[in-house]
Design an enzyme around this catalytic site. Structure first.
Site, PDB file in Angstrom:
ATOM      1  N   GLU A 137       0.825  -1.221   0.000  1.00 53.08           N
ATOM      2  CA  GLU A 137       0.000   0.000   0.000  1.00 53.08           C
ATOM      3  C   GLU A 137       0.849   1.256   0.000  1.00 53.08           C
ATOM      4  O   GLU A 137       0.477   2.262  -0.602  1.00 53.08           O
ATOM      5  CB  GLU A 137      -0.912   0.007   1.238  1.00 53.08           C
ATOM      6  CG  GLU A 137      -1.983  -1.064   1.210  1.00 53.08           C
ATOM      7  CD  GLU A 137      -2.690  -1.216   2.555  1.00 53.08           C
ATOM      8  OE1 GLU A 137      -2.470  -0.370   3.447  1.00 53.08           O
ATOM      9  OE2 GLU A 137      -3.443  -2.186   2.703  1.00 53.08           O
ATOM     10  N   HIS A 177       9.433  -1.074   3.285  1.00 57.23           N
ATOM     11  CA  HIS A 177       9.248  -1.313   4.711  1.00 57.23           C
ATOM     12  C   HIS A 177       9.106  -2.799   4.964  1.00 57.23           C
ATOM     13  O   HIS A 177       8.617  -3.546   4.113  1.00 57.23           O
ATOM     14  CB  HIS A 177       8.009  -0.578   5.246  1.00 57.23           C
ATOM     15  CG  HIS A 177       6.749  -0.873   4.498  1.00 57.23           C
ATOM     16  ND1 HIS A 177       6.440  -0.272   3.291  1.00 57.23           N
ATOM     17  CD2 HIS A 177       5.709  -1.708   4.773  1.00 57.23           C
ATOM     18  CE1 HIS A 177       5.274  -0.729   2.863  1.00 57.23           C
ATOM     19  NE2 HIS A 177       4.810  -1.609   3.743  1.00 57.23           N
ATOM     20  N   HIS A 189       7.399  -5.378   7.780  1.00 57.04           N
ATOM     21  CA  HIS A 189       6.530  -5.557   8.947  1.00 57.04           C
ATOM     22  C   HIS A 189       7.195  -6.585   9.870  1.00 57.04           C
ATOM     23  O   HIS A 189       7.548  -7.680   9.406  1.00 57.04           O
ATOM     24  CB  HIS A 189       5.173  -6.130   8.539  1.00 57.04           C
ATOM     25  CG  HIS A 189       4.362  -5.270   7.625  1.00 57.04           C
ATOM     26  ND1 HIS A 189       3.241  -4.594   8.037  1.00 57.04           N
ATOM     27  CD2 HIS A 189       4.491  -4.992   6.297  1.00 57.04           C
ATOM     28  CE1 HIS A 189       2.708  -3.937   7.007  1.00 57.04           C
ATOM     29  NE2 HIS A 189       3.446  -4.162   5.937  1.00 57.04           N
TER      30      HIS A 189
END
Ligand code: AMP
Length: 122
Positions: A99, A104, A106
């Site tokens: 998104e 990044h 998680h």
């Protein structure tokens, strides 16, 4: 594909919008996910302008790549996740369901996380 400097994580890096910081050094920022999917749900991002995992691993310097992964280890230990286990996820591109177009990872933990992916046909 060009890096979009108006993406939400770029704004967090510029301190234009707030975050709940977990860890920071010259190359890396980690902060709490705003919609946590597990008791521990942390987003770990490089400070450099990289769109996704492929962009980062293809273009980043050795220092950036090493510091990114060393930071992940520090954050894992800060939450004692090495003892109970955890999951690292890097959603990438359309099929990966990414998104936010700033690389990044998680970091999820604090409970059993179930199968690696949900069955989209279930
Ligand atoms: P992805 O689908 O891998 O791109 O994940 C983006 C993640 O960013 C989602 O888990 C969102 O909950 C999270 N997120 C979006 N906006 C923010 C924000 N302002 N602060 C913290 N996490 C956010």
């Amino acid at each position: 594909m060009l890096y979009d400097s108006q993406n939400i994580f770029a704004k967090i890096l510029r301190r234009e919008i707030p975050c709940t910081p977990i860890f920071e050094n010259d190359h890396v920022l980690a902060f709490a996910d705003i919609h946590p999917k597990a008791p521990v749900h942390i987003l770990i991002i490089p400070k450099g302008a990289y769109i996704n995992a492929h962009d980062f691993y293809a273009q980043a310097s050795a220092d950036e790549i090493v510091e990114f992964h060393k930071a992940i280890a520090v954050i894992i230990e800060k939450h004692d996740l090495q003892k109970t286990g955890f999951r690292l996820i890097a959603n990438t591109g359309v099929n990966g369901g990414q998104e936010v177009p700033h690389y990044h990872v998680h970091l999820l933990g604090g409970k059993y996380l179930g199968p690696i992916i949900s069955d989209p046909h279930a």
